[in-house]
Design an enzyme around this catalytic site. Structure first.
Site, PDB file in Angstrom:
ATOM      1  N   CYS A   2       0.829  -1.197   0.000  1.00 11.37           N
ATOM      2  CA  CYS A   2       0.000   0.000   0.000  1.00 11.37           C
ATOM      3  C   CYS A   2       0.867   1.252   0.000  1.00 11.37           C
ATOM      4  CB  CYS A   2      -0.865   0.035   1.253  1.00 11.37           C
ATOM      5  SG  CYS A   2      -1.854  -1.443   1.445  1.00 11.37           S
ATOM      6  N   ARG A  33       4.463   0.966  -6.336  1.00 10.25           N
ATOM      7  CA  ARG A  33       4.449  -0.001  -5.235  1.00 10.25           C
ATOM      8  C   ARG A  33       3.444  -1.118  -5.494  1.00 10.25           C
ATOM      9  NH1 ARG A  33       6.508   2.396  -0.436  1.00 10.25           N
ATOM     10  NH2 ARG A  33       5.108   1.231   0.903  1.00 10.25           N
ATOM     11  N   TRP A  80      -3.114  -2.460  -1.646  1.00  9.10           N
ATOM     12  CA  TRP A  80      -2.646  -3.735  -2.185  1.00  9.10           C
ATOM     13  C   TRP A  80      -3.295  -4.785  -1.289  1.00  9.10           C
ATOM     14  CZ3 TRP A  80       1.170  -7.770  -1.336  1.00  9.10           C
ATOM     15  CH2 TRP A  80       1.717  -8.295  -2.513  1.00  9.10           C
ATOM     16  N   ASN A 106      -1.007   0.769   6.063  1.00  8.51           N
ATOM     17  CA  ASN A 106      -0.186  -0.218   5.364  1.00  8.51           C
ATOM     18  C   ASN A 106       0.314  -1.180   6.429  1.00  8.51           C
ATOM     19  OD1 ASN A 106       1.458  -1.631   3.622  1.00  8.51           O
ATOM     20  ND2 ASN A 106       3.108  -0.127   3.653  1.00  8.51           N
ATOM     21  N   GLY A 107       0.221  -2.484   6.166  1.00  7.86           N
ATOM     22  CA  GLY A 107       0.665  -3.465   7.161  1.00  7.86           C
ATOM     23  C   GLY A 107      -0.439  -4.462   7.429  1.00  7.86           C
ATOM     24  N   GLU A 488      19.878 -13.783 -11.217  1.00  9.35           N
ATOM     25  CA  GLU A 488      19.252 -12.461 -11.274  1.00  9.35           C
ATOM     26  C   GLU A 488      18.576 -12.248 -12.632  1.00  9.35           C
ATOM     27  OE1 GLU A 488      18.234 -10.341  -9.443  1.00  9.35           O
ATOM     28  OE2 GLU A 488      18.037  -8.528 -10.639  1.00  9.35           O
ATOM     29  N   LYS A 492      14.627 -11.402 -13.337  1.00 12.47           N
ATOM     30  CA  LYS A 492      14.145 -10.245 -14.121  1.00 12.47           C
ATOM     31  C   LYS A 492      13.177 -10.725 -15.200  1.00 12.47           C
ATOM     32  CE  LYS A 492      14.937  -7.760 -12.087  1.00 12.47           C
ATOM     33  NZ  LYS A 492      15.638  -7.603 -10.886  1.00 12.47           N
ATOM     34  N   GLU A 495       9.799 -12.009 -13.695  1.00 11.95           N
ATOM     35  CA  GLU A 495       8.926 -11.053 -13.002  1.00 11.95           C
ATOM     36  C   GLU A 495       8.260 -10.049 -13.932  1.00 11.95           C
ATOM     37  OE1 GLU A 495      12.424  -8.281 -11.026  1.00 11.95           O
ATOM     38  OE2 GLU A 495      10.470  -8.250 -10.103  1.00 11.95           O
ATOM     39  N   HIS A 511      21.778 -33.639 -14.470  1.00 14.33           N
ATOM     40  CA  HIS A 511      21.233 -34.214 -13.232  1.00 14.33           C
ATOM     41  C   HIS A 511      19.725 -33.982 -13.148  1.00 14.33           C
ATOM     42  CE1 HIS A 511      25.263 -35.125 -11.945  1.00 14.33           C
ATOM     43  NE2 HIS A 511      25.627 -33.877 -12.235  1.00 14.33           N
ATOM     44  N   LYS A 610       6.975  -3.061  -4.894  1.00 11.21           N
ATOM     45  CA  LYS A 610       8.375  -2.647  -4.856  1.00 11.21           C
ATOM     46  C   LYS A 610       9.010  -3.000  -3.515  1.00 11.21           C
ATOM     47  CE  LYS A 610      12.112  -0.574  -6.267  1.00 11.21           C
ATOM     48  NZ  LYS A 610      12.949  -1.379  -7.178  1.00 11.21           N
TER      49      LYS A 610
HETATM   50  O1  M6R Z   1      14.231  -3.511  -0.962  1.00  9.32           O
HETATM   51  P1  M6R Z   1      14.930  -4.838  -1.006  1.00  9.32           P
HETATM   52  O2  M6R Z   1      16.203  -4.803  -1.792  1.00  9.32           O
HETATM   53  O3  M6R Z   1      15.144  -5.409   0.360  1.00  9.32           O
HETATM   54  O4  M6R Z   1      13.934  -5.796  -1.755  1.00  9.32           O
HETATM   55  C1  M6R Z   1      14.163  -7.176  -1.820  1.00  9.32           C
HETATM   56  C2  M6R Z   1      13.377  -7.794  -2.944  1.00  9.32           C
HETATM   57  O5  M6R Z   1      12.002  -7.659  -2.709  1.00  9.32           O
HETATM   58  C3  M6R Z   1      13.705  -7.131  -4.290  1.00  9.32           C
HETATM   59  O6  M6R Z   1      15.074  -7.207  -4.525  1.00  9.32           O
HETATM   60  C4  M6R Z   1      12.961  -7.816  -5.447  1.00  9.32           C
HETATM   61  O7  M6R Z   1      13.372  -9.127  -5.582  1.00  9.32           O
HETATM   62  C5  M6R Z   1      13.220  -7.030  -6.715  1.00  9.32           C
HETATM   63  N1  M6R Z   1      12.434  -5.829  -6.743  1.00  9.32           N
HETATM   64  C6  M6R Z   1      12.956  -7.840  -7.953  1.00  9.32           C
HETATM   65  O8  M6R Z   1      13.330  -7.142  -9.091  1.00  9.32           O
END
Ligand code: M6R
Length: 615
Positions: A2, A33, A80, A106-107, A488, A492, A495, A511, A610
């Site tokens: 949120c 977000r 959210w 938020n929470g 990584e 990307k 996601e 394997h 985010k």
């Molecule tokens: O704010 P942070 O770096 O702690 O966030 C951790 C993950 O949520 C964040 O790296 C997430 O995997 C990326 N936004 C993905 O692209």
């Protein structure tokens, strides 16, 4: 997660638009977000006016007439959904039975179910299925018992368990916005024209870059007479803010798209500049020396992070081993409880987080600290919760990252962490001075090479995205120091493009995973570790003989060792530990263009936020 914004307008002369419009624009800055519904509340002639609905800000704001709402005190929220479906009724703000209290949150209120039963039994009527609404009714009860607005707000908080950032408007004190924070980010923005309280700085960056990051357990209000009051909820002691107001030096332009169609591509292109800023700061900043000393004198080093930041810690693990001869233990933050069992006095934990607010990383840090570990943090957010709770703070200089997909923060994290590893190496004698000097030269050249690689890769990434756009699954493989980047890259791709992409160490193919490979199955090879090319060539042959569609990210000049890919990105390179930084943009670009060619908005990946501030 949120998004929250509260605005108290102090000067109509300078902030002339209707308050609803100011709040709507601030909410748009928080869109990254992730959200499913939106709403706002303003105090108009001492009455509460609430407008809200399910859907995008651009649509709901028109149907609900956000921009026409005026007043000087108001708040907005992007929801959210956690408790209750995304719909008009569950959208925030929520109100009490009398219509004198509005809250946004938020929470998660972990004891809401019990509180709701009790409130229902005492005759309260609930409109929504949310956990948040209980808070409005709790305030209502305190007001009915004779408390003033601020005291009712504080007293109601005492019953709440769980995590929150709350804002409330109470008509009894119509000149104020009340706020409270526990395990969910909240920052104040201070200017002579207006006072703000928001979940993130971009919400008010248009108006001010003077901020106060609130700490857990803090509660207070901003008011029309210009006062900013913060107290510690538990002790009721007033907090002195004089030393806590920071000018963060971010400009609104930094947080805008600057002519790019999406934040993700803008941030990919910012990488040469922010990497240069980060490398410069590494060389100037004495904290890295202190962090290296702490790590060197500790029994064991744990590297705690989530998602992309976790991948940066995998690169750090490899750099600590190859440059510093040191073994370290990467821990996925959400698994901290298991790993904490092995933590003791004399250990050190390095917590890495772009936002500095990721709840799993924060909880891990607390648990490890409790068991006696020293905490070093690496974040992109000055005064974030993780930074504040660490013994030693390091910062990346990536600037605001708005795109949900982490890009520029990843390469700046890797740069900072490999630098730390090299520093440790030279301190413990594993790296000779001349090797360290050569390493630094490579690091200083990295921004220029990143720029070259972005320019080389962008047209090809677009073309390759068109070729691969209809695939449903793919692999991203590497060996040695390239594995963290393969992981990584796969994150990307999945996601933002929603293509299932799995990364694993190329040697693992036989394997199990190779059984999926058939004609045209895409396999991307991240060939950033020159020391592994011989084995990687065998893995390439293995895939080609099953008619896979092979893509290679290879260093320029290595075409003869590793050849025969169906599609090749020939990239500028340096030392293998630095190649993780140099090769990352190519995979980010591929992910971005895959998302576009499949018709998705890379800035708003479904189901993702985010900053993950709930467990
Ligand atoms: O704010 P942070 O770096 O702690 O966030 C951790 C993950 O949520 C964040 O790296 C997430 O995997 C990326 N936004 C993905 O692209």
């Amino acid at each position: 997660m949120c998004g929250i914004i509260g605005v108290v307008r102090l000067s109509k002369a300078r902030l002339g638009q209707p308050l609803g419009q100011i709040i709507r624009q601030s909410l748009e800055k928080l869109e990254y977000r992730g959200y499913d519904s939106v709403g706002l509340a303003c105090i108009v002639e001492n009455e509460l006016v609430i407008r809200k609905g399910k859907g995008k800000i651009k649509d709901v704001s028109v149907t609900q007439g956000f921009d026409r709402l005026n007043g000087d005190v108001g708040m907005g929220h992007t929801r959210w959904a956690t408790h209750g479906k995304p719909n008009d009724i569950n959208a925030h703000p929520h109100r009490d039975c009398t219509g004198r209290v509005a809250v946004v949150h938020n929470g998660i209120i972990s004891n809401y179910s019990l509180l709701k039963q009790e409130l229902l039994a005492r005759g309260h009527r609930f409109m929504s299925e949310t956990d948040t609404e209980v808070f409005a009714h709790l305030i209502e009860e305190k007001l009915a018992a004779g408390y003033g607005g601020y005291h009712a707000f504080k007293a109601a908080l005492m019953s709440i368990a769980g995590s929150y950032s709350f804002l409330a408007l109470i008509t009894q004190e119509p000149d104020k916005i009340f706020f409270a924070r526990r395990n969910s980010p909240l920052v104040l923005g201070i200017s002579s024209d207006a006072l703000f309280v928001a979940s993130d700085i971009p919400a008010f960056l248009e108006y001010t870059d003077r901020v106060v990051a609130l700490s857990d357990g803090e509660v207070g209000f901003i008011a029309l007479d210009g006062s900013v009051v913060v107290e510690d909820l538990a002790s009721a002691r007033r907090v002195d803010l004089s030393g806590r107001i920071r000018k963060i030096g971010w400009t609104p332009e930094l947080a805008r798209k600057g002519g790019y169609p999406h934040y993700m591509i803008k941030e990919i292109h910012e990488q040469p500049r922010v990497l240069a800023d980060t490398v410069k700061s590494l060389l100037d900043d004495g904290s890295y020396q202190r962090a290296a000393e702490v790590m060197l004198s500790s029994k064991r080093i744990f590297l705690v992070a989530a998602g992309t930041a976790h991948h940066a810690t995998l690169a750090a693990r490899d750099a600590l081993l190859t440059l510093g001869g040191m073994v370290s233990y990467p821990v996925v933050s959400s698994e901290y409880a298991l790993h904490a069992l092995g933590v003791e006095e004399g250990d050190c934990v390095v917590a890495v987080s772009q936002s500095g607010e990721t709840i799993d990383t924060l909880l891990a840090l607390r648990e490890f600290k409790e068991r006696g570990a020293m905490v070093v943090s690496l974040t992109n957010m000055m005064d974030s919760a993780i930074a504040r709770e660490s013994d030693l703070q390091l910062y990346t200089k990536a600037g605001p990252e708005i795109g949900v997909a982490a890009t520029k923060t990843f390469i700046t994290q890797v740069a900072s962490l490999v630098f730390l590893a090299a520093k440790l190496g030279v301190m413990n004698g594993k790296l000779r001075e001349d090797e360290y000097t050569a390493f630094l030269k490579h690091l200083e050249e990295a921004p220029e090479l990143v720029e070259k690689n972005i320019n080389i890769s962008e047209p090809s990434a677009k073309e390759l995205a068109r070729i691969l756009r209809d695939r449903s699954s793919m692999y991203c493989l590497s060996r040695g120091l390239g594995v963290p980047l393969a992981k990584e890259g796969a994150l990307k791709i999945k996601e933002v493009s929603y293509i299932h992409c799995e990364a694993y160490e190329a040697g693992e193919s036989k394997h199990g995973p190779i059984s999926l490979v058939a004609r045209m199955f895409p396999v991307v090879f991240v060939a950033s570790d020159t020391g592994t090319f011989e084995q990687l060539s065998s893995n390439l042959v293995e895939m080609k003989s099953r008619d896979a569609y092979t893509v290679g990210l290879i260093p320029a000049g290595e075409n003869h060792t590793l050849a025969g890919f169906d599609y090749t990105f020939t990239l500028s390179s340096a030392l293998p530990v630095i190649n993780t930084i140099l090769f990352a943009p190519t995979l980010q670009l591929l992910a971005y263009y895959l998302a576009l060619s499949r018709g998705y908005d890379p800035d708003k990946p479904r189901n993702l936020a985010k900053t993950v501030t709930v467990e």
